[in-house]
Design an enzyme around this catalytic site. Structure first.
Site, mmCIF file in Angstrom:
data_model
loop_
_atom_site.group_PDB
_atom_site.id
_atom_site.type_symbol
_atom_site.label_atom_id
_atom_site.label_comp_id
_atom_site.label_asym_id
_atom_site.label_seq_id
_atom_site.Cartn_x
_atom_site.Cartn_y
_atom_site.Cartn_z
ATOM 1 N N ASP A 70 0.981 -1.121 0.372
ATOM 2 C CA ASP A 70 0.091 -0.613 -0.388
ATOM 3 C C ASP A 70 0.706 1.190 0.640
ATOM 4 O O ASP A 70 1.792 0.983 0.245
ATOM 5 C CB ASP A 70 -0.951 0.187 1.299
ATOM 6 C CG ASP A 70 -0.291 -0.346 2.683
ATOM 7 O OD1 ASP A 70 1.313 -0.547 2.806
ATOM 8 O OD2 ASP A 70 -0.991 -1.195 3.349
ATOM 9 N N ASP A 139 -6.667 -2.701 14.450
ATOM 10 C CA ASP A 139 -8.592 -3.139 14.155
ATOM 11 C C ASP A 139 -8.554 -4.587 12.820
ATOM 12 O O ASP A 139 -10.123 -4.764 12.353
ATOM 13 C CB ASP A 139 -9.481 -2.305 13.308
ATOM 14 C CG ASP A 139 -8.947 -1.585 12.300
ATOM 15 O OD1 ASP A 139 -7.903 -2.322 11.468
ATOM 16 O OD2 ASP A 139 -9.048 -0.321 11.968
ATOM 17 N N HIS A 141 -6.858 -4.686 10.661
ATOM 18 C CA HIS A 141 -6.875 -4.054 8.592
ATOM 19 C C HIS A 141 -6.071 -4.793 7.985
ATOM 20 O O HIS A 141 -4.662 -5.029 8.949
ATOM 21 C CB HIS A 141 -7.018 -3.362 8.324
ATOM 22 C CG HIS A 141 -6.116 -1.885 8.887
ATOM 23 N ND1 HIS A 141 -6.273 -1.198 10.176
ATOM 24 C CD2 HIS A 141 -4.923 -2.467 8.298
ATOM 25 C CE1 HIS A 141 -4.906 -0.286 9.708
ATOM 26 N NE2 HIS A 141 -4.573 -1.187 8.782
ATOM 27 N N GLU A 146 -9.372 -1.834 5.641
ATOM 28 C CA GLU A 146 -10.342 -1.723 6.799
ATOM 29 C C GLU A 146 -11.268 -2.610 6.882
ATOM 30 O O GLU A 146 -12.527 -2.848 5.787
ATOM 31 C CB GLU A 146 -10.508 -0.032 6.372
ATOM 32 C CG GLU A 146 -9.553 0.997 6.185
ATOM 33 C CD GLU A 146 -8.336 1.184 8.014
ATOM 34 O OE1 GLU A 146 -8.368 0.141 8.579
ATOM 35 O OE2 GLU A 146 -8.901 2.467 8.105
#
Ligand code: GLP
Length: 262
Positions: A70, A139, A141, A146
Site C-alpha cells: 500500500d 482493527d 486491517h 479496513e
C-alpha cells in the site's frame, strides 16, 4: 492455517526472515521470485535480518521482484512518511535488489484507478505473488483494507478510518489530521491470490486482532480473518500477541509446530 508462536519480537522476526530466505533460495522456477511486502513497525526486525543475511551472502535479491501492499495518497517519494521512502530507507537501499524489480503503488498518480489496475496487471504479468508478507492494524486491517472492505476486493483506493489515522499519527507528530485520509492498497482478493501469505502479529495491542484472525469466524469486520480461507497462510506472532487466544488454541499451535513438518 499455521500459527507460529515465538517467545518475543526478535525471535518472531528471525523466524520470518529465515522462512523468506529459504523460500527465495529454494525457488526453482525459471522466473524471478515474487515477494509481497508490508510497511509498519512490525516488519522492521524482519527487514533488518534480511539485510544482515543478504550482506553475509546467504541470500541475494537479484532475482526477486517485490510488490508493496500500500501507499498513502498525496505523499511524494521524498516525504519521510511515504511508504516509498520507508521501504528504501529500511530495506531496499541496503540489499542487492535491482531498482527495476521494486514495485510500489504511486500515491501521486493522476488517475488512481488506472494506477491500481496497472498494478494488478503487473502482478499477473510477473506470474502472481509467490509469498506475500503482511502486517495488520489493531482493527485487523490487512494492507489498508479496513473493516468491512470486501474479502474479494482488488487493488484500489481506500478511505482510512479515524482509528487508523489516530494509530498512525505517531509517525506524523501525533497529529491525526496530518495522516493522509486516503491510500492505495492491494485488495484482500489480491493477497488471497498469492501462493503463500505470511502475516506478522506482535504485541499486546494486536491480541484481539490475532484471536479474531484465528478463532473468530471469517468476517469482513476483521479483514485479516480471510486468511482462514487461504491454503498457504501462516501467522508468525509473539507471546505478547497471544493474550486473547483460548488456552486450547494456544496449546494446539505450540504442540503442532513443535512436530517435524511433512
Ligand atoms: C499500516 C499499514 C499496514 C500495517 C499496519 C500495522 O496501517 N498500512 O500495512 O500492517 O500499519 O502497522 P504496525 O506494524 O506499525 O503496527
Amino acid at each position: 492455517m499455521r500459527v507460529v508462536i515465538q517467545e518475543n519480537y526478535e525471535k518472531m522476526c528471525k523466524w520470518a526472515a529465515d522462512y523468506i530466505v529459504a523460500k527465495i533460495n529454494g525457488h526453482k522456477e525459471d522466473r524471478p521470485f515474487v515477494l509481497g511486502l508490508p510497511t509498519g513497525s512490525s516488519p522492521l526486525g524482519v527487514y533488518a535480518e534480511l539485510i544482515r543475511q543478504n550482506q553475509a551472502g546467504k541470500v541475494t535479491f537479484k532475482n526477486v521482484i517485490t510488490f508493496n501492499m500500500d501507499e498513502y495518497v498525496g505523499l511524494p517519494h521524498e516525504h519521510d512518511q511515504s511508504y516509498w521512502y520507508f521501504m528504501h530507507d529500511n530495506f531496499f537501499n541496503h540489499i542487492d535488489i535491482p531498482a527495476e524489480n521494486i514495485n510500489i503503488l504511486n500515491g501521486m498518480a493522476e488517475d488512481p484507478e488506472e494506477e491500481c489496475a496497472r498494478y494488478e496487471e503487473k502482478i499477473a504479468k510477473c506470474g502472481g505473488i509467490d509469498l506475500f508478507m503482511g502486517g495488520i492494524g489493531v482493527d485487523g486491517h490487512l494492507a489498508f483494507n479496513e473493516p468491512y472492505t470486501s474479502l474479494t476486493s482488488r487493488t484500489g483506493l481506500r478511505a482510512l478510518t479515524s482509528e487508523t489515522r489516530l494509530v498512525n499519527s505517531r509517525f506524523f507528530g501525533n497529529d491525526p489530521e496530518k495522516v493522509p485520509s486516503l491510500a492505495l492498497s492491494v485488495g484482500i482478493g489480491t493477497v488471497m491470490d498469492s501462493k503463500e501469505v505470511l502475516v506478522l502479529i506482535n504485541g499486546h495491542n494486536k491480541a484481539r486482532a490475532l484471536a479474531k484472525s484465528v478463532e473468530g469466524g471469517v468476517s469482513q469486520k476483521w479483514t485479516c480473518s480471510a486468511l482462514q480461507m487461504h491454503n498457504g497462510a501462516i501467522i508468525a506472532c509473539d507471546e505478547a500477541a497471544c493474550g486473547e487466544l483460548t488456552v486450547d488454541t494456544y496449546k494446539y499451535f505450540l504442540d503442532i509446530e513443535s512436530k517435524e513438518r511433512l
